[in-house]
Design a protein around this motif. Structure first.
Motif, PDB file in Angstrom:
ATOM      1  N   GLU A 187       1.025  -1.411   0.000  1.00  0.00           N
ATOM      2  CA  GLU A 187       0.003   0.016   0.063  1.00  0.00           C
ATOM      3  C   GLU A 187       0.878   1.363   0.050  1.00  0.00           C
ATOM      4  O   GLU A 187       0.215   2.338  -0.773  1.00  0.00           O
ATOM      5  CB  GLU A 187      -0.997  -0.008   1.124  1.00  0.00           C
ATOM      6  N   MET A 188       1.942   1.381   0.755  1.00  0.00           N
ATOM      7  CA  MET A 188       2.881   2.480   1.015  1.00  0.00           C
ATOM      8  C   MET A 188       3.431   2.639  -0.382  1.00  0.00           C
ATOM      9  O   MET A 188       3.445   3.786  -1.093  1.00  0.00           O
ATOM     10  CB  MET A 188       4.041   2.380   1.998  1.00  0.00           C
ATOM     11  N   LYS A 189       3.809   1.626  -1.354  1.00  0.00           N
ATOM     12  CA  LYS A 189       4.315   1.653  -2.601  1.00  0.00           C
ATOM     13  C   LYS A 189       3.348   2.310  -3.472  1.00  0.00           C
ATOM     14  O   LYS A 189       3.548   3.097  -4.365  1.00  0.00           O
ATOM     15  CB  LYS A 189       5.085   0.638  -2.965  1.00  0.00           C
ATOM     16  N   PHE A 190       2.416   1.904  -3.485  1.00  0.00           N
ATOM     17  CA  PHE A 190       1.001   2.016  -4.345  1.00  0.00           C
ATOM     18  C   PHE A 190       0.611   3.565  -4.237  1.00  0.00           C
ATOM     19  O   PHE A 190       0.566   4.203  -5.340  1.00  0.00           O
ATOM     20  CB  PHE A 190      -0.100   1.119  -4.011  1.00  0.00           C
ATOM     21  N   ARG A 191       0.599   3.891  -2.835  1.00  0.00           N
ATOM     22  CA  ARG A 191       0.366   5.493  -2.695  1.00  0.00           C
ATOM     23  C   ARG A 191       1.431   6.443  -3.102  1.00  0.00           C
ATOM     24  O   ARG A 191       1.069   7.378  -3.782  1.00  0.00           O
ATOM     25  CB  ARG A 191       0.301   5.644  -1.102  1.00  0.00           C
ATOM     26  N   THR A 192       2.581   5.978  -2.966  1.00  0.00           N
ATOM     27  CA  THR A 192       3.838   6.848  -3.497  1.00  0.00           C
ATOM     28  C   THR A 192       3.635   6.951  -5.092  1.00  0.00           C
ATOM     29  O   THR A 192       3.807   7.729  -5.793  1.00  0.00           O
ATOM     30  CB  THR A 192       5.219   6.109  -3.135  1.00  0.00           C
TER      31      THR A 192
END
Length: 242
Positions: A187-192
């Motif tokens: 999720e953190m990579k996707f949001r980035t």
């Protein structure tokens, strides 16, 4: 004052915590370390407190009341780091599966222009040591699945060895991050990625822990498989507020 903070979440890491902290502080670059401990019954936090006298103004500790998940531990650490204006904020495991010298390579990737750098097990083949075949297949398969569902061209989206530039975390709605386990990293990579930031992968060798017990579980894997699909669906309608 260092510009870089390494966040190490812990729960029952008494066998590793002293060695990992000393390994980080032995690096040529000056890193600070924040341990976010979930009230480990084995005395992990007490060991960190004891070490703070040897590393004043470099080693910090936040103790939470209970075990509340990897994702919330990192969110706690991110907010702590942002408030203190660190420019480069790192995620790293306590168990030496992530090699401390690679911190300098992740730092350099961001210093050279990346907004997020990822310690990647799969950028150049499969660089995993001491994992049984089923875990390699599960992890590699999960990475392929995430790429297909999300459209991200990140070879190792489940990686937990990461450097963020502070502005990335400042612009992610941290309180809206949904996942707390394995899928948190995705999720953190996707949001980035949705924010248009540059993500660069740095090839590393990942080694399974020698001491202590793995926190992986079936529920964590289930969260990742089903959660990634739902995350993509929500993002199509809510953009980065999913």
């Amino acid at each position: 004052m260092s510009d870089s903070l390494v966040i190490i979440p812990t729960f029952n890491e008494i066998e590793n915590i002293e060695a990992i902290i000393k390994a980080v502080f032995a690096l040529q670059k000056d890193f600070h370390v924040l341990v976010v401990d979930d009230n480990s019954p084995d005395g992990t936090a007490a060991q960190v407190v004891q070490m703070q006298s040897d590393f004043p103004d470099r080693l910090f500790l936040e103790v939470r009341k209970e075990k509340s998940g990897l994702g919330t531990a990192y969110i706690h650490g991110f907010k702590w780091a942002i408030a203190r204006k660190y420019d480069y904020i790192f995620e790293m495991d306590a168990d030496f599966s992530h090699s401390p010298p690679d911190l300098e390579r992740l730092y350099q990737a961001c210093a050279d222009g990346a907004d997020m750098s990822v310690g990647s097990r799969y950028k150049k083949g499969v660089n995993v040591v001491n994992w049984p075949l089923y875990r390699v297949l599960l992890s590699y398969g999960a990475s392929f699945y995430v790429k297909i569902i999300t459209g991200m061209r990140v070879h190792d989206p489940t990686a937990g060895f990461v450097c963020y530039r502070r502005h990335v975390l400042e612009n992610i709605a941290l309180d809206s991050v949904r996942f707390i386990g394995y899928a948190f990293q995705i999720e953190m990579k996707f949001r980035t990625y949705l924010l248009g930031y540059k993500i660069e992968e740095v090839s590393i060798v990942f080694r399974d822990r020698v001491k202590g017990k793995s926190k992986m579980s079936g529920s964590i894997i289930k969260e990742a498989i089903w959660g990634v699909f739902m995350m993509k669906m929500r993002s199509m309608f809510q953009k980065n507020r999913f």
